[in-house]
Enzyme design. Structure first.
Site: not given
Ligand code: GLN
Length: 473
Positions: A62, A137, A161
């Site tokens: 990532k 994400s 994410s």
């Molecule tokens: N979707 C969540 C956010 O927008 C989690 C993101 C993540 O785990 N990096 O913060």
């Protein structure tokens, strides 16, 4: 096959690089492909310089994880062209294990989002249906696995994410215990929540990767100085399909949560399959879980508003408006205006507000208290059950654009994943069925440091439901 010489590591890396070349114009899982670097690492394995269980197995990383000399942007314009001067600890460990890094995967900017639509470089398309989101994400890592562009991938999980993209792409994703994997070299979003972890197509593969990246790191002050539980042995034990005496907790407060009927149905069917393997289902109450989402959306933005202050146009990447006549503050402001996307700006503004004097106690301080209550809910639940289980996310992969107009609709994707981050325990998402032809994820949450326990249940579930492959691209 690599260790017996049936195929060479270079052949395996080449096959994956060719697959990326063939399909990634449609999937867009990668922001950067490092063909030369991957082939060089594979050649070192073929020369016998590195051995080990995953030597020669390629991996996608990532783009929020630093890779020395290889572009790392966190999918933001503000870091366009930045080449980190060092490797993250987990990347160091991948290299030591002889794993060729194929490239860097797409994501929501700075890991803020649930659909990869907030990438500054355009979204990733879900291999199950190219008109739908791959989750976020870490949508790029999950899509790369589902599209067979990589056999393994690295994600980071701050609020879901790793798990939510796993769920909507029919792949496996594990969030280790917080502090079980090093944050050194991660571009920080919310430091008390960020947890890097493994993604793969099967539970055992996920465990094998977990074992490579986990373990104490003196360069991360929150890293746990204890041995890593044997997650690989636990996954192999679970794969025998015996869960006799294992108590699965279902959270009362998650019922009536607005999950799609197809998601609830797939979850319930899978639960019955686990009962057939000997597990017992117990209902538990976690009364503070309903406040997890609001607490998270104060804590995470607060921490991000501090962490992202380093992007000032002086030290990294983009610098806008520096014509020799403008003040430092004007250049900083123009750089941030041009470099950050709308969701990142929204979080910085919310976080700055929540931390400001006069509001700190009412918002950030209050959210921290709620976090403690959620931790207590987990602790008292784990006195009655071995693991908690739930759907990973309330809905299957949604069409592009269907949740971007109202931020709250996007935040709901993490309804079931966020409590675990606030607590710090491990959790994994395993594909458990299809709803309207799209994958549904089953989440298993375990007590802190009991990562092995979730792998056992996950592998047992996989042995009962099988794995899921999208239609050919
Ligand atoms: N979707 C969540 C956010 O927008 C989690 C993101 C993540 O785990 N990096 O913060």
């Amino acid at each position: 096959m690599i260790s017996t010489g049936e195929v060479s590591a270079v052949e395996v890396a080449t096959a994956h690089l060719d697959r990326i070349a063939a399909v990634d114009d449609r999937v867009h899982a990668f922001l950067h492909v490092d063909r030369a670097g991957a082939l060089e690492a594979a050649a070192a394995v073929d020369r016998g310089e590195i051995t080990g269980p995953l030597a020669g197995v390629p991996i996608a990383v990532k783009d929020v994880v630093t890779t020395k000399g290889v572009p790392t942007t966190a999918a933001s314009k503000i870091l366009e062209g930045w080449k980190p001067p060092y490797d993250a600890t987990i990347v160091e460990r991948l290299k030591k294990a002889g794993m060729p890094i194929l490239g860097k995967t797409n994501m929501d900017e700075f890991a803020m989002g649930s659909s990869t639509e907030y990438s500054a470089y355009g979204p990733t398309n879900n291999p199950w249906d190219l008109g739908r989101i791959p989750g976020g994400s870490g949508g790029g890592s999950a899509a790369a696995l589902a599209a067979y562009e990589a056999p393994l991938a690295i994600g980071t999980d701050t609020g879901g994410s790793i798990r939510q993209p796993g769920a909507v792409t029919g792949t496996v994703g594990a969030k280790p215990t917080y502090g079980g994997t090093s944050r050194y070299g991660l571009i920080a979003f919310s430091s008390s929540l960020d947890t890097p972890g493994p993604c793969a197509r099967t539970v055992e593969d996920t465990a094998l990767l977990h074992a490579v990246i986990a373990g104490h790191d003196p360069r991360d002050s929150t890293s746990i100085p204890q041995p890593v539980p044997d997650v690989v042995a636990a996954a192999r034990l679970g794969a025998t399909g015996d869960l006799t005496g294992v108590r699965l907790g279902i959270v009362k407060e998650f019922a009536g949560d607005g999950s799609e009927p197809g998601v609830t149905a797939a979850f319930q069917e899978s639960l019955q399959k686990l009962v057939k393997l000997g597990a017992e289902v117990v209902e538990v109450s976690c009364p503070h879980f309903e406040y997890a989402l609001p607490a998270y959306y104060l804590i995470a933005p607060s921490e991000c508003s501090s962490n992202l202050a380093r992007f000032d146009g002086v030290r990294y990447g983009l610098r806008a408006g520096d014509d020799g006549n403008r003040s430092l503050e004007e250049v900083m402001s123009l750089t941030r205006e041009a470099g950050f996307g709308p969701e990142v700006k929204r979080r910085i503004i919310i976080g700055t507000y929540a931390l400001s004097s006069g509001y700190y106690d009412a918002y950030y301080g209050q959210a921290q208290k709620v976090r403690t209550l959620i931790t207590r809910d987990f602790q008292s639940a784990f006195e009655k059950v071995d693991v908690l289980v739930s759907p990973t996310t309330p809905f299957v992969a949604f069409p592009f654009g269907s949740r971007t107009s109202d931020p709250y609709q996007m935040y709901l994707a993490d309804l079931f994943t966020i409590p675990t981050n606030l607590y710090g325990g491990p959790a994994i998402s395993v594909p458990c069925g299809l709803s309207e032809g799209l994958p549904v994820g089953f989440q298993i949450m375990a007590p802190t440091l009991a990562d092995d326990r979730m792998y056992r249940v996950a592998a047992a579930l996989e042995s009962a439901v099988g794995t899921f492959t999208p239609p050919a691209l």
